[in-house]
Motif scaffolding. Structure first.
Motif, PDB file in Angstrom:
ATOM      1  N   LEU A   2      -3.387  14.664   7.323  1.00 47.72           N
ATOM      2  CA  LEU A   2      -2.582  13.466   7.227  1.00 47.72           C
ATOM      3  C   LEU A   2      -1.358  13.581   7.939  1.00 47.72           C
ATOM      4  CD1 LEU A   2      -3.558  12.223   3.499  1.00 47.72           C
ATOM      5  CD2 LEU A   2      -4.576  11.487   5.454  1.00 47.72           C
ATOM      6  N   ARG A  39     -10.682   6.197  -7.440  1.00 44.66           N
ATOM      7  CA  ARG A  39     -10.636   7.474  -6.390  1.00 44.66           C
ATOM      8  C   ARG A  39     -10.112   8.573  -7.276  1.00 44.66           C
ATOM      9  NH1 ARG A  39     -10.112   2.984  -3.373  1.00 44.66           N
ATOM     10  NH2 ARG A  39     -10.903   3.079  -1.572  1.00 44.66           N
ATOM     11  N   TYR A  44      -9.598  13.420  -3.460  1.00 46.35           N
ATOM     12  CA  TYR A  44      -8.531  12.542  -3.588  1.00 46.35           C
ATOM     13  C   TYR A  44      -7.046  12.916  -4.021  1.00 46.35           C
ATOM     14  CZ  TYR A  44     -12.694   9.488  -3.079  1.00 46.35           C
ATOM     15  OH  TYR A  44     -13.556   8.578  -2.827  1.00 46.35           O
ATOM     16  N   LEU A  47      -6.030  14.731  -0.770  1.00 45.89           N
ATOM     17  CA  LEU A  47      -5.472  13.851   0.058  1.00 45.89           C
ATOM     18  C   LEU A  47      -4.236  13.277  -0.388  1.00 45.89           C
ATOM     19  CD1 LEU A  47      -8.767  11.920   0.892  1.00 45.89           C
ATOM     20  CD2 LEU A  47      -7.540  13.268   2.361  1.00 45.89           C
ATOM     21  N   GLU A  48      -3.883  12.600  -1.418  1.00 41.84           N
ATOM     22  CA  GLU A  48      -2.873  12.205  -2.009  1.00 41.84           C
ATOM     23  C   GLU A  48      -1.663  13.414  -1.830  1.00 41.84           C
ATOM     24  OE1 GLU A  48      -3.777  10.698  -5.937  1.00 41.84           O
ATOM     25  OE2 GLU A  48      -4.923   8.992  -5.109  1.00 41.84           O
ATOM     26  N   ALA A  51      -0.757  13.610   1.984  1.00 47.14           N
ATOM     27  CA  ALA A  51       0.172  12.229   2.294  1.00 47.14           C
ATOM     28  C   ALA A  51       1.506  12.163   1.720  1.00 47.14           C
ATOM     29  CB  ALA A  51      -0.466  10.947   1.790  1.00 47.14           C
ATOM     30  N   LEU A  56       3.746   9.980   4.201  1.00 42.80           N
ATOM     31  CA  LEU A  56       2.843   8.798   4.388  1.00 42.80           C
ATOM     32  C   LEU A  56       2.576   8.049   3.205  1.00 42.80           C
ATOM     33  CD1 LEU A  56       0.236  10.558   6.740  1.00 42.80           C
ATOM     34  CD2 LEU A  56       2.212   9.039   7.436  1.00 42.80           C
ATOM     35  N   LEU A  58       0.143   6.121   1.022  1.00 38.97           N
ATOM     36  CA  LEU A  58      -1.707   6.182   0.873  1.00 38.97           C
ATOM     37  C   LEU A  58      -1.838   5.038  -0.329  1.00 38.97           C
ATOM     38  CD1 LEU A  58      -4.000   7.305   1.606  1.00 38.97           C
ATOM     39  CD2 LEU A  58      -3.869   9.288   0.027  1.00 38.97           C
ATOM     40  N   ASN A  59      -2.180   4.142   0.167  1.00 40.56           N
ATOM     41  CA  ASN A  59      -2.709   3.160  -0.793  1.00 40.56           C
ATOM     42  C   ASN A  59      -4.189   2.797  -0.656  1.00 40.56           C
ATOM     43  OD1 ASN A  59       0.152   2.500  -1.456  1.00 40.56           O
ATOM     44  ND2 ASN A  59       0.329   1.546   0.594  1.00 40.56           N
ATOM     45  N   TRP A  60      -4.818   3.533  -1.784  1.00 36.64           N
ATOM     46  CA  TRP A  60      -6.274   3.243  -1.758  1.00 36.64           C
ATOM     47  C   TRP A  60      -6.574   1.675  -1.815  1.00 36.64           C
ATOM     48  CZ3 TRP A  60      -8.354   7.447   0.028  1.00 36.64           C
ATOM     49  CH2 TRP A  60      -8.005   8.776  -0.412  1.00 36.64           C
ATOM     50  N   PHE A  97      -4.994   2.425   5.475  1.00 35.25           N
ATOM     51  CA  PHE A  97      -4.559   3.331   4.271  1.00 35.25           C
ATOM     52  C   PHE A  97      -3.012   2.981   3.826  1.00 35.25           C
ATOM     53  CE2 PHE A  97      -8.005   5.989   5.572  1.00 35.25           C
ATOM     54  CZ  PHE A  97      -8.602   6.110   4.463  1.00 35.25           C
ATOM     55  N   ALA A  98      -2.070   2.593   4.667  1.00 30.91           N
ATOM     56  CA  ALA A  98      -0.870   2.274   4.135  1.00 30.91           C
ATOM     57  C   ALA A  98      -0.566   0.613   3.845  1.00 30.91           C
ATOM     58  CB  ALA A  98      -0.017   2.713   5.298  1.00 30.91           C
TER      59      ALA A  98
END
Length: 182
Positions: A2, A39, A44, A47-48, A51, A56, A58-60, A97-98
């Motif tokens: 990311l 998620r 997940y 990834l979080e 991010a 960054l 990261l809003n699923w 994603f944002a």
């Protein structure tokens, strides 16, 4: 990974060329998308964490969109406007994603293309006549030939590498690829 999406890539850093090809992992998602569900789990969480480390957002999204048109647009832009292709992909990524925007909505694709002065008439025509979809199908066939089954995936020195890897692992793989090419 990311973090790399947020940065402008430097494909020359190790003497390697990076080519981003779109690849639809979930072709079963219908127009209008599907509910995403929770998620949870190690993937997940990783990834979080990545991010957050990259700063960054990261809003699923609550729904998974049908991304076929966005991916076809990406394939077309890569061929017809390579100078803005990476930035177009970053903006589509951020939209989903944002910003929580629906990549199944052609207005989102149009807006991201317009921000980069991509010829909207030509892009819309390519989406309408199927030529953008043909470009996507070609990219997906290439990925399938090399065994791509997930994103992100990379082909480095003939070896398929898939999944979220730490930046140090990418450095190691790039250095190994350069040694092999000498």
């Amino acid at each position: 990974m990311l973090r790399r999406a947020a940065e402008k890539p430097d494909p020359e850093r190790h003497g390697l060329r990076v080519v981003h090809l779109p690849f639809q992992i979930h072709p079963e998602i219908p127009p209008g998308g599907i509910e995403a569900g929770p998620r949870q789990g190690p993937m997940y969480a990783a990834l979080e964490r990545e991010a957050a480390q990259a700063g960054l957002p990261l809003n699923w999204p609550a729904r998974l969109p049908d991304t076929r048109a966005a991916l076809a647009a990406s394939a077309w832009v890569r061929q017809h406007r390579p100078d803005v292709s990476d930035e177009f992909n970053r903006r589509l990524f951020a939209a989903h994603f944002a910003l929580g925007e629906d990549l199944g909505d052609t207005a989102v694709i149009d807006r991201k293309a317009k921000e980069l002065d991509i010829d909207l008439d030509a892009l819309r025509a390519a989406l309408a006549d199927g030529s953008a979809l043909a470009s996507l199908t070609e990219a997906e066939a290439l990925g399938a030939r090399f065994g791509v089954r997930s994103t992100p995936s990379w082909l480095i020195s003939g070896k398929l590498v898939a999944g979220l890897l730490p930046p140090s692992e990418f450095e190691r793989l790039a250095e190994s690829a350069m040694r092999q090419s000498r």
